[in-house]
Design a protein around this motif. Structure first.
Motif, mmCIF file in Angstrom:
data_model
loop_
_atom_site.group_PDB
_atom_site.id
_atom_site.type_symbol
_atom_site.label_atom_id
_atom_site.label_comp_id
_atom_site.label_asym_id
_atom_site.label_seq_id
_atom_site.Cartn_x
_atom_site.Cartn_y
_atom_site.Cartn_z
ATOM 1 N N SER A 2 24.049 -18.730 45.967
ATOM 2 C CA SER A 2 24.336 -18.876 47.384
ATOM 3 C C SER A 2 23.218 -18.248 48.218
ATOM 4 O O SER A 2 22.341 -17.570 47.708
ATOM 5 C CB SER A 2 25.690 -18.257 47.738
ATOM 6 N N TYR A 4 22.170 -15.811 51.448
ATOM 7 C CA TYR A 4 22.568 -14.713 52.317
ATOM 8 C C TYR A 4 22.011 -15.004 53.707
ATOM 9 O O TYR A 4 20.840 -15.370 53.846
ATOM 10 C CB TYR A 4 21.993 -13.388 51.789
ATOM 11 N N GLY A 6 21.714 -13.057 57.315
ATOM 12 C CA GLY A 6 21.912 -11.795 58.015
ATOM 13 C C GLY A 6 21.499 -11.843 59.463
ATOM 14 O O GLY A 6 20.864 -12.794 59.919
ATOM 15 N N PHE A 44 26.934 -10.735 58.922
ATOM 16 C CA PHE A 44 26.240 -11.456 57.855
ATOM 17 C C PHE A 44 27.228 -12.407 57.201
ATOM 18 O O PHE A 44 28.440 -12.334 57.430
ATOM 19 C CB PHE A 44 25.640 -10.491 56.811
ATOM 20 N N PHE A 46 27.533 -15.800 53.878
ATOM 21 C CA PHE A 46 27.006 -16.485 52.707
ATOM 22 C C PHE A 46 27.292 -17.975 52.818
ATOM 23 O O PHE A 46 28.353 -18.374 53.279
ATOM 24 C CB PHE A 46 27.652 -15.939 51.429
ATOM 25 N N GLU A 48 26.942 -21.661 50.541
ATOM 26 C CA GLU A 48 26.646 -22.352 49.289
ATOM 27 C C GLU A 48 26.390 -23.817 49.607
ATOM 28 O O GLU A 48 27.150 -24.423 50.351
ATOM 29 C CB GLU A 48 27.814 -22.251 48.309
ATOM 30 N N ASP A 63 14.867 -18.911 57.944
ATOM 31 C CA ASP A 63 14.506 -17.494 57.876
ATOM 32 C C ASP A 63 13.575 -17.149 59.029
ATOM 33 O O ASP A 63 12.507 -17.734 59.190
ATOM 34 C CB ASP A 63 13.852 -17.152 56.534
ATOM 35 N N LYS A 76 17.868 -15.995 49.310
ATOM 36 C CA LYS A 76 18.796 -16.151 48.188
ATOM 37 C C LYS A 76 19.656 -14.904 48.098
ATOM 38 O O LYS A 76 19.151 -13.786 48.180
ATOM 39 C CB LYS A 76 18.036 -16.326 46.863
ATOM 40 N N ALA A 77 20.945 -15.096 47.926
ATOM 41 C CA ALA A 77 21.850 -13.954 47.791
ATOM 42 C C ALA A 77 21.646 -13.299 46.438
ATOM 43 O O ALA A 77 21.433 -13.976 45.433
ATOM 44 C CB ALA A 77 23.291 -14.420 47.942
ATOM 45 N N LYS A 78 21.695 -11.979 46.430
ATOM 46 C CA LYS A 78 21.596 -11.231 45.177
ATOM 47 C C LYS A 78 22.987 -11.124 44.575
ATOM 48 O O LYS A 78 23.968 -11.030 45.313
ATOM 49 C CB LYS A 78 21.031 -9.836 45.444
ATOM 50 N N ARG A 80 26.341 -9.697 43.254
ATOM 51 C CA ARG A 80 27.080 -8.506 43.673
ATOM 52 C C ARG A 80 27.083 -7.484 42.551
ATOM 53 O O ARG A 80 27.349 -7.803 41.409
ATOM 54 C CB ARG A 80 28.505 -8.912 44.014
#
Length: 100
Positions: A2, A4, A6, A44, A46, A48, A63, A76-78, A80
């Motif tokens: 997914s 991110y 922010g 923030f 997420f 997909e 971005d 890119k989401a890190k 969890r």
């Protein structure tokens, strides 16, 4: 995987976020975490998308882009991180001494 997103406005809705990302492909899911106490969006979220190429296109385009009065942070989401189920300030159970 997914994306991110922010630095979102506190006024953003899942529909708002979905519509901006839909310009780059098919949005599968949008999540906007909220504060437990106030119910307010935490700034923030997420997103997909259906394909990696769509995610890449959205990240590259959005971005740093200004949206709803804010400069977005999109990447890119890190994954969890696992959190400990203990609430003891990170101390290990064997570090406690018992004096009986």
């Amino acid at each position: 995987m997914s994306i991110y997103v922010g630095n979102l406005s506190y006024d953003v809705t899942e529909a708002d976020l979905s519509s901006i990302f839909a310009e780059y492909g098919s949005v599968k899911r949008v999540q906007l975490p909220t504060d437990r106490e106030t119910g307010r969006v935490r700034g923030f979220g997420f997103v997909e998308m259906s394909a990696d190429a769509e995610e890449t296109a959205a990240i590259e385009a959005l971005d740093g882009a200004e949206w709803m009065g804010r400069d977005l942070k999109v990447n890119k989401a890190k994954p969890r991180e696992e959190r400990s189920s203990f609430g003891g300030g990170g101390r290990r159970s064997d570090s406690f001494s018992r004096n009986y």
